[in-house]
Design an enzyme around this catalytic site. Structure first.
Site, PDB file in Angstrom:
ATOM      1  N   THR A 170     -24.745  49.539  74.382  1.00 37.30           N
ATOM      2  CA  THR A 170     -24.570  48.254  73.696  1.00 37.30           C
ATOM      3  C   THR A 170     -25.722  47.988  72.741  1.00 37.30           C
ATOM      4  OG1 THR A 170     -25.502  47.214  75.623  1.00 37.30           O
ATOM      5  CG2 THR A 170     -23.135  47.061  75.350  1.00 37.30           C
TER       6      THR A 170
ATOM      7  N   THR B 251     -28.542  42.907  84.036  1.00 38.50           N
ATOM      8  CA  THR B 251     -29.459  43.062  82.905  1.00 38.50           C
ATOM      9  C   THR B 251     -28.703  43.516  81.658  1.00 38.50           C
ATOM     10  OG1 THR B 251     -31.274  43.563  84.363  1.00 38.50           O
ATOM     11  CG2 THR B 251     -31.459  44.390  82.132  1.00 38.50           C
TER      12      THR B 251
ATOM     13  N   ARG C  62     -29.811  55.109  69.695  1.00 34.54           N
ATOM     14  CA  ARG C  62     -31.239  55.166  69.352  1.00 34.54           C
ATOM     15  C   ARG C  62     -31.744  56.574  69.531  1.00 34.54           C
ATOM     16  NH1 ARG C  62     -33.769  49.851  72.163  1.00 34.54           N
ATOM     17  NH2 ARG C  62     -32.384  48.411  71.077  1.00 34.54           N
TER      18      ARG C  62
ATOM     19  N   ASP D 218     -36.735  43.699  65.353  1.00 33.39           N
ATOM     20  CA  ASP D 218     -35.499  43.202  64.726  1.00 33.39           C
ATOM     21  C   ASP D 218     -35.294  41.700  64.915  1.00 33.39           C
ATOM     22  OD1 ASP D 218     -35.086  43.639  67.451  1.00 33.39           O
ATOM     23  OD2 ASP D 218     -32.928  43.857  67.181  1.00 33.39           O
TER      24      ASP D 218
ATOM     25  N   SER E 201     -35.011  48.078  67.643  1.00 27.51           N
ATOM     26  CA  SER E 201     -35.593  46.902  68.288  1.00 27.51           C
ATOM     27  C   SER E 201     -37.122  46.937  68.300  1.00 27.51           C
ATOM     28  CB  SER E 201     -35.030  46.757  69.693  1.00 27.51           C
ATOM     29  OG  SER E 201     -35.427  45.533  70.240  1.00 27.51           O
ATOM     30  N   HIS E 202     -37.725  46.965  69.473  1.00 29.75           N
ATOM     31  CA  HIS E 202     -39.186  46.876  69.598  1.00 29.75           C
ATOM     32  C   HIS E 202     -39.845  48.247  69.614  1.00 29.75           C
ATOM     33  CE1 HIS E 202     -36.934  46.941  73.276  1.00 29.75           C
ATOM     34  NE2 HIS E 202     -37.908  47.633  73.810  1.00 29.75           N
TER      35      HIS E 202
ATOM     36  N   ASP F 115     -35.094  39.684  67.654  1.00 29.41           N
ATOM     37  CA  ASP F 115     -34.318  39.020  68.703  1.00 29.41           C
ATOM     38  C   ASP F 115     -35.140  38.631  69.928  1.00 29.41           C
ATOM     39  OD1 ASP F 115     -34.575  41.614  69.587  1.00 29.41           O
ATOM     40  OD2 ASP F 115     -32.431  41.953  69.944  1.00 29.41           O
ATOM     41  N   ARG F 116     -36.338  39.223  70.094  1.00 29.37           N
ATOM     42  CA  ARG F 116     -37.162  38.845  71.244  1.00 29.37           C
ATOM     43  C   ARG F 116     -38.194  37.793  70.842  1.00 29.37           C
ATOM     44  NH1 ARG F 116     -38.554  44.045  75.051  1.00 29.37           N
ATOM     45  NH2 ARG F 116     -36.402  44.733  75.334  1.00 29.37           N
TER      46      ARG F 116
ATOM     47  N   LYS G 251     -26.272  50.325  65.229  1.00 31.72           N
ATOM     48  CA  LYS G 251     -25.475  49.591  66.212  1.00 31.72           C
ATOM     49  C   LYS G 251     -24.313  48.907  65.513  1.00 31.72           C
ATOM     50  CE  LYS G 251     -27.008  45.463  68.010  1.00 31.72           C
ATOM     51  NZ  LYS G 251     -27.566  44.517  68.990  1.00 31.72           N
TER      52      LYS G 251
ATOM     53  N   GLU H  38     -33.362  36.378  79.370  1.00 31.52           N
ATOM     54  CA  GLU H  38     -33.774  37.498  80.206  1.00 31.52           C
ATOM     55  C   GLU H  38     -35.287  37.490  80.329  1.00 31.52           C
ATOM     56  OE1 GLU H  38     -31.328  41.213  80.092  1.00 31.52           O
ATOM     57  OE2 GLU H  38     -31.529  40.825  77.964  1.00 31.52           O
ATOM     58  N   GLU H  39     -35.779  38.040  81.440  1.00 33.05           N
ATOM     59  CA  GLU H  39     -37.226  38.093  81.666  1.00 33.05           C
ATOM     60  C   GLU H  39     -37.926  38.970  80.628  1.00 33.05           C
ATOM     61  OE1 GLU H  39     -38.505  41.204  82.566  1.00 33.05           O
ATOM     62  OE2 GLU H  39     -36.448  41.958  82.518  1.00 33.05           O
ATOM     63  N   SER H  40     -37.165  39.820  79.944  1.00 25.68           N
ATOM     64  CA  SER H  40     -37.732  40.745  78.973  1.00 25.68           C
ATOM     65  C   SER H  40     -37.855  40.122  77.581  1.00 25.68           C
ATOM     66  CB  SER H  40     -36.860  41.990  78.910  1.00 25.68           C
ATOM     67  OG  SER H  40     -35.513  41.608  78.676  1.00 25.68           O
TER      68      SER H  40
ATOM     69  N   LYS I 180     -29.582  37.654  71.200  1.00 30.47           N
ATOM     70  CA  LYS I 180     -30.745  36.826  71.486  1.00 30.47           C
ATOM     71  C   LYS I 180     -31.463  36.567  70.163  1.00 30.47           C
ATOM     72  CE  LYS I 180     -32.854  41.035  73.206  1.00 30.47           C
ATOM     73  NZ  LYS I 180     -32.651  41.899  74.362  1.00 30.47           N
TER      74      LYS I 180
ATOM     75  N   ASP J 286     -40.084  40.499  67.828  1.00 28.99           N
ATOM     76  CA  ASP J 286     -40.108  41.967  67.834  1.00 28.99           C
ATOM     77  C   ASP J 286     -39.562  42.565  66.539  1.00 28.99           C
ATOM     78  OD1 ASP J 286     -37.410  41.414  68.237  1.00 28.99           O
ATOM     79  OD2 ASP J 286     -37.101  43.196  69.458  1.00 28.99           O
TER      80      ASP J 286
HETATM   81  C1  G1P Z   1     -34.466  46.311  78.850  1.00 24.91           C
HETATM   82  C2  G1P Z   1     -34.641  44.913  79.394  1.00 24.91           C
HETATM   83  C3  G1P Z   1     -33.344  44.140  79.289  1.00 24.91           C
HETATM   84  C4  G1P Z   1     -32.854  44.138  77.839  1.00 24.91           C
HETATM   85  C5  G1P Z   1     -32.775  45.581  77.334  1.00 24.91           C
HETATM   86  C6  G1P Z   1     -32.401  45.638  75.858  1.00 24.91           C
HETATM   87  O1  G1P Z   1     -33.515  47.009  79.629  1.00 24.91           O
HETATM   88  O2  G1P Z   1     -35.078  44.934  80.744  1.00 24.91           O
HETATM   89  O3  G1P Z   1     -33.538  42.827  79.748  1.00 24.91           O
HETATM   90  O4  G1P Z   1     -31.600  43.543  77.734  1.00 24.91           O
HETATM   91  O5  G1P Z   1     -34.025  46.234  77.514  1.00 24.91           O
HETATM   92  O6  G1P Z   1     -33.342  44.966  75.047  1.00 24.91           O
HETATM   93  P1  G1P Z   1     -33.894  48.022  80.826  1.00 24.91           P
HETATM   94  O7  G1P Z   1     -34.823  49.065  80.250  1.00 24.91           O
HETATM   95  O8  G1P Z   1     -34.605  47.211  81.869  1.00 24.91           O
HETATM   96  O9  G1P Z   1     -32.589  48.576  81.317  1.00 24.91           O
HETATM   97 ZN    ZN Z   2     -35.071  43.541  69.554  1.00 26.57          ZN
END
Ligand code: G1P
Ligand code: ZN
Length: 543
Positions: free
Chosen positions: A18, A344, A22, A279, A113-114, A281-282, A126, A363-365, A376, A277
Site C-alpha cells: 500500500t 498498523t 520502493r 513526502d 516517504s522518509h 505525510d508525517r 505508488k 499512528e504512533e509512527s 496522513k 517527512d
Molecule cells: C511503519 C509504521 C506504520 C506506518 C508504516 C508506513 O510500518 O510503523 O505505522 O503506517 O511504516 O509509513 P512498520 O514498519 O511498523 O510495518
Molecule cells: Zn511519508
C-alpha cells in the site's frame, strides 16, 4: 509525435504494497524498469484510455525524469488529462486532495516517504485510487499480476515538457496541466482552520520553527506559515526541497530531527516546533521544553478539535493503529464517540473515513490525519495544533499537563531491533504465541497480566478479517506491551516492541518516559527472553 510499442518481458518480484513499490533508485533507473512498472499500473487498473490522473512527488532524485516518462506513457495509452505539480512537486496529502477535488481516476505519487533520496538511496512509486487514498490490496494485486504477464509498453517519442511553467499544454491528444502544487492544498487548509486566529497568534509574538528537512513541505510551509499566516521569515528551516534531502533522513523524529529538538528544549527556544517527512505525510510536534508523542498528539487533537472551524460539529469517531497508545481511547470515552483499533498501516483507516465513522485517525509512527484527504497529513496536524494553541492561548507544556491531569498519561516508548535474522525474529514471535494462554494472571514488574492475544481485525465496513497483526499483552491498570514484526523493513526483520505505562496518579505525571516504562522493559525480558532469542541487549532505535 510517434507512438512506440516497445517489446518487453514480465518483471520479477515487483510486488507493490500500500506504500507502493520502493526500491533503490538505481533499480528504477535501469533501462525499461520504470516503464515496465508504469505499464503494469495501467494494465492493472484496466488501461489508461480516457482517464485522468494526478502526478507528482516529493522532489527526490530521479523524479524529474520519472514524471517525463509517465507523461509520455499516459499519452501513448490514451489518457485524456494529467495534472502535474509544478517542477514535479506534490506532497502526498496535496496529491490526495487534488485527486479528490478534480475527481480524477487516481494518481501516481513518486516518493519513498522518509527514506533518504539520491542515486544510491531510495525511490518509490505508488498508485492512489479515485478516493485519494493508496490503492487497496485488490488493486495492488492486479498491478502485481500485470507485472508478471507484461509483454510490451507504449510510449510516445517527444521532447521533454518544461515542468516549471504553469498552465495547460498538449502532449499529442492528451492535456497536460501544470498546477501550483501548494494552491489547492492551502485553500483546503483555509477552509478547515481559522487563519485569522493563527495570524493573530503570530502577530502577538508567538515563535515557531518548522523543519521541512529539505523535503517537500518546504514550499507548503513557507507559503502557508510565512505567507498567509504572517509568521516571521526564518520560521521555516531547511525549506528548499533537495534531490538528496541535504544528505539526511527526512524523518521527523527526535533522532533525525535532533537539532530542532535541542533548540526547543532550551529555555530561550521557540514556543512551538514541528517537522514533517520526505513526502509531507508525517509530523512531529514539540513545545518549549516538551516533546509530544504522536499518540499523545492524537489524543490532544481529538479532545480539542471542536474549537477549530473544520471540526466544530464534533468528531464522528476516532481511530488509532493497535500499537498506538490508548491515550485517545479515554478522550473518545469522555466525548462519547466511537474509537477504532486497527492494524498498523494507514490503509485500515480508509473504510472508516469513507463511511464517516471516523473523523480523526493516527499512528504512533508520527502519522495523523482526518477525513479531509485519504492520506496522513503532516502540515495539517501542525495547523490543527496552531489553531488549538491560538484558541486556548496556552503554551504546549501547559496544555499537555492539563490534558494528563484530566485523562491520565500514557507513558510510551517504542524499541526497534533492526536487521534481526528472520528465523530468530520468527522464533521470538512463535515463542510468544505459544505462551499466550499461560500469561493471564502471572505477575511481572509491570503488574499482573490481564489478557494476552494476537491481534486480528474485522473491518466493520467491508467485513474483511486481517490476522496476525501483533501480539498484545495487557496488564491490570491498562499498561501494555506489544510485539510486532515490521512490514516495511528491507534487511532481515525489524522487531518492534511497544511499551506503554498508564499513570493516573496526578502527582506522577511529569516523569521521563524512559523511567516510567522501565518495568515494561524488564517484563519484556522476563516474558519473551528477547536478548537470548534475538541476541541483542539493547534496541537499535528507541523513540
Ligand atoms: C511503519 C509504521 C506504520 C506506518 C508504516 C508506513 O510500518 O510503523 O505505522 O503506517 O511504516 O509509513 P512498520 O514498519 O511498523 O510495518
Ligand atoms: Zn511519508
Amino acid at each position: 509525435m510517434e507512438k512506440l510499442r516497445i517489446d518487453t518481458k514480465p518483471i520479477e518480484g515487483q510486488k507493490p504494497g500500500t506504500s507502493g513499490l520502493r526500491k533503490k533508485t538505481r533499480e528504477f533507473m535501469q533501462p525499461h524498469f520504470l516503464e515496465n512498472f508504469v505499464q503494469s499500473i495501467w494494465n492493472g487498473i484496466g488501461g489508461a484510455e480516457g482517464k485522468s490522473f494526478v502526478v507528482g512527488g516529493d522532489g527526490r532524485y530521479f523524479i524529474d525524469r520519472a514524471v517525463q516518462v509517465i507523461l509520455r506513457m499516459a499519452a501513448a495509452s490514451g489518457a485524456v488529462r494529467v495534472i502535474v505539480g509544478q517542477g514535479g512537486i506534490l506532497s502526498t496529502p496535496a496529491a490526495s486532495n487534488l485527486i479528490r477535488k478534480r475527481a480524477t481516476d487516481g494518481g501516481i505519487i513518486l516518493s519513498a516517504s522518509h527514506n533518504p533520496g539520491g542515486p544510491d538511496e531510495d525511490f518509490g512509486i505508488k498508485f492512489n485510487t479515485p478516493n485519494g487514498g493508496p490503492a487497496a490490496e485488490d488493486v495492488t494485486d492486479r498491478i502485481f499480476n500485470a507485472t508478471t504477464t507484461l509483454s510490451h509498453y507504449d510510449i510516445v517519442e517527444t521532447q521533454d515538457l518544461d515542468l516549471s511553467v504553469l498552465g495547460v499544454s498538449q502532449l499529442g491528444e492528451m492535456v497536460v496541466e501544470i498546477v501550483d502544487p501548494v494552491a489547492d492544498y492551502a485553500a483546503l487548509m483555509e477552509e478547515l482552520f481559522d487563519f485569522e486566529a493563527i495570524s493573530a497568534l503570530f502577530a502577538s509574538g508567538f515563535t515557531m520553527r518548522f523543519d521541512a528537512m529539505h523535503a517537500v513541505t518546504g514550499p507548503y510551509a513557507t507559503d502557508i506559515l510565512e505567507g498567509r499566516l504572517g509568521a516571521p521569515k526564518g520560521t521555516v528551516m531547511n525549506g528548499t526541497p533537495l534531490p538528496d534531502f541535504g544528505g539526511g533522513h527526512p524523518d521527523p523524529n527526535p533522532i533525525w530531527a535532533k537539532p530542532l529538538v535541542d533548540m526547543v528544549m532550551r529555555n530561550d527556544g521557540p514556543d512551538f516546533a514541528a517537522a514533517s517527512d520526505g513526502d509531507g505525510d508525517r509530523n512531529m510536534i514539540l513545545g518549549r521544553g516538551v516533546y509530544v508523542t504522536p499518540s499523545d498528539s492524537l489524543a490532544v487533537l481529538a479532545a480539542n478539535a471542536h474549537v477549530v472551524p473544520g471540526y466544530k460539529g464534533g468528531l464522528a469517531g476516532v481511530a488509532r493503529s493497535m500499537p498506538t497508545s490508548g491515550a485517545v481511547d479515554r478522550v473518545a470515552e469522555a466525548l462519547g464517540i466511537e474509537c477504532f483499533e486497527t492494524p498498523t498501516g494507514w490503509k485500515f483507516f480508509g473504510n472508516l473515513l469513507d463511511a464517516g465513522r471516523a473523523t480523526l485517525c493516527g499512528e504512533e509512527s508520527a502519522g495523523t490525519g482526518s477525513d479531509h484527504v485519504r492520506e496522513k497529513d503532516g502540515l495539517w496536524a501542525v495547523l490543527l495544533w496552531l489553531n488549538i494553541l491560538a484558541v486556548t492561548g496556552k503554551p504546549v507544556k501547559t496544555l499537555m499537563a492539563a490534558h494528563w491531569q484530566r485523562f491520565g498519561r500514557n507513558y510510551y516508548a517504542r524499541h526497534d531491533y533492526e536487521a534481526v535474522e528472520t528465523d530468530k525474529a520468527n522464533a521470538l514471535m512463535d515463542g510468544l504465541r505459544r505462551q499466550l494462554g499461560t500469561l493471564p494472571g502471572r505477575h511481572f514488574d509491570a503488574g499482573t497480566v490481564s489478557t494476552a492475544d494476537e491481534f486480528a481485525y474485522d473491518d466493520p465496513i467491508d467485513g474483511s478479517r486481517s490476522e496476525g497483526q501483533g501480539i498484545r499483552i495487557l496488564f491490570e491498570g491498562g499498561h501494555r506491551i506489544v510485539f510486532r514484526l515490521s512490514g516495511t523493513g528491507t534487511v532481515g526483520a525489524t522487531v518492534r516492541v511497544y511499551l506503554e505505562f498508564v499513570e493516573n496518579d496526578p502527582a506522577k505525571l511529569e516523569r521521563s518516559a524512559e523511567d516510567a516504562v522501565l518495568p515494561m522493559i524488564t517484563s519484556v525480558e522476563a516474558i519473551a527472553q528477547l536478548s537470548t532469542i534475538i541476541g541483542r541487549t539493547s534496541p537499535d532505535v528507541s523513540t
